[in-house]
Enzyme design. Structure first.
Site, PDB file in Angstrom:
ATOM      1  N   HIS A 133      39.007  34.958  37.442  1.00 42.71           N
ATOM      2  CA  HIS A 133      40.552  33.403  38.557  1.00 42.71           C
ATOM      3  C   HIS A 133      41.180  34.602  37.798  1.00 42.71           C
ATOM      4  CE1 HIS A 133      41.888  29.620  39.279  1.00 42.71           C
ATOM      5  NE2 HIS A 133      42.696  29.864  38.077  1.00 42.71           N
ATOM      6  N   CYS A 134      41.830  34.521  38.947  1.00 44.09           N
ATOM      7  CA  CYS A 134      44.257  35.003  39.107  1.00 44.09           C
ATOM      8  C   CYS A 134      44.378  34.288  38.301  1.00 44.09           C
ATOM      9  CB  CYS A 134      44.065  35.558  40.133  1.00 44.09           C
ATOM     10  SG  CYS A 134      45.683  36.696  39.426  1.00 44.09           S
ATOM     11  N   PRO A 135      45.553  34.160  37.086  1.00 38.09           N
ATOM     12  CA  PRO A 135      46.811  33.026  36.710  1.00 38.09           C
ATOM     13  C   PRO A 135      48.143  32.834  37.588  1.00 38.09           C
ATOM     14  CG  PRO A 135      46.349  34.463  34.818  1.00 38.09           C
ATOM     15  CD  PRO A 135      44.995  35.044  36.166  1.00 38.09           C
ATOM     16  N   ASN A 138      46.814  31.539  40.484  1.00 40.63           N
ATOM     17  CA  ASN A 138      46.265  30.502  40.482  1.00 40.63           C
ATOM     18  C   ASN A 138      44.894  30.559  41.841  1.00 40.63           C
ATOM     19  OD1 ASN A 138      46.417  27.473  39.500  1.00 40.63           O
ATOM     20  ND2 ASN A 138      46.830  26.579  41.381  1.00 40.63           N
ATOM     21  N   ASN A 139      44.449  30.878  42.078  1.00 47.17           N
ATOM     22  CA  ASN A 139      42.979  30.941  42.470  1.00 47.17           C
ATOM     23  C   ASN A 139      42.256  31.894  42.340  1.00 47.17           C
ATOM     24  OD1 ASN A 139      41.868  31.096  44.745  1.00 47.17           O
ATOM     25  ND2 ASN A 139      42.481  31.912  46.018  1.00 47.17           N
TER      26      ASN A 139
END
Length: 154
Positions: A133-135, A138-139
């Site tokens: 999950h990549c901040p 946001n996905n």
């Protein structure tokens, strides 16, 4: 014949994934492009052939990078099929995490999980071939948007 009858999965875009971090990244894109063109290229090279060439290459690479970033933010990472059932005949091929040899089952989503799918705590769903999950986007980075994420990093 069953493969011809199946409709391809639609490409779904989610505008709800745009938050302050994503907007901040877009502002940084715009700021760096503005500084590069109007504070570096134009004063030093003006509108000569090398200056126009540099502006063209910078605009092309910035546009492609921005396209891959927005595509990675807005595209769904990929969900496991709702009707997925593990094949009991090929149980030796399945990824098994439990000691009793049973297929993987998501307790939160209440369905079986295909190999390499994981439940994301931030998105509150299972993601097919989840990487992370990549901040910054946001996905989740998964099956459907991995290529866009990889091209964005390059």
């Amino acid at each position: 014949m069953a493969l011809l009858d199946e409709a391809p999965a639609p490409c779904v875009l989610y505008l709800s994934r745009i938050n302050f971090v994503v907007l901040g990244v877009l502002v940084v894109f715009g700021f760096l492009y503005y500084v590069s063109v109007f504070c570096v290229i134009v004063p030093w090279l003006s509108y000569s052939v090398p200056g126009i060439t540099n502006m063209g290459l910078l605009t092309l690479t910035t546009g492609l990078s921005l396209y891959c970033y927005i595509f990675c933010v807005l595209l769904d990472a990929g969900r496991p099929p709702a009707d997925y059932q593990p094949d009991q005949e090929r149980s030796s091929v399945l990824e098994v995490k439990r000691k009793d040899g049973a297929p993987r089952f998501c307790q939160k989503c209440n369905h079986y999980k295909p190999p390499r799918s994981h439940h994301c705590r931030k998105c509150q769903r299972c993601v097919l071939r989840m990487d992370h999950h990549c901040p910054w986007t946001n996905n989740c980075i998964g099956h459907a948007n991995y290529r866009a994420f990889f091209l964005f990093l390059i």
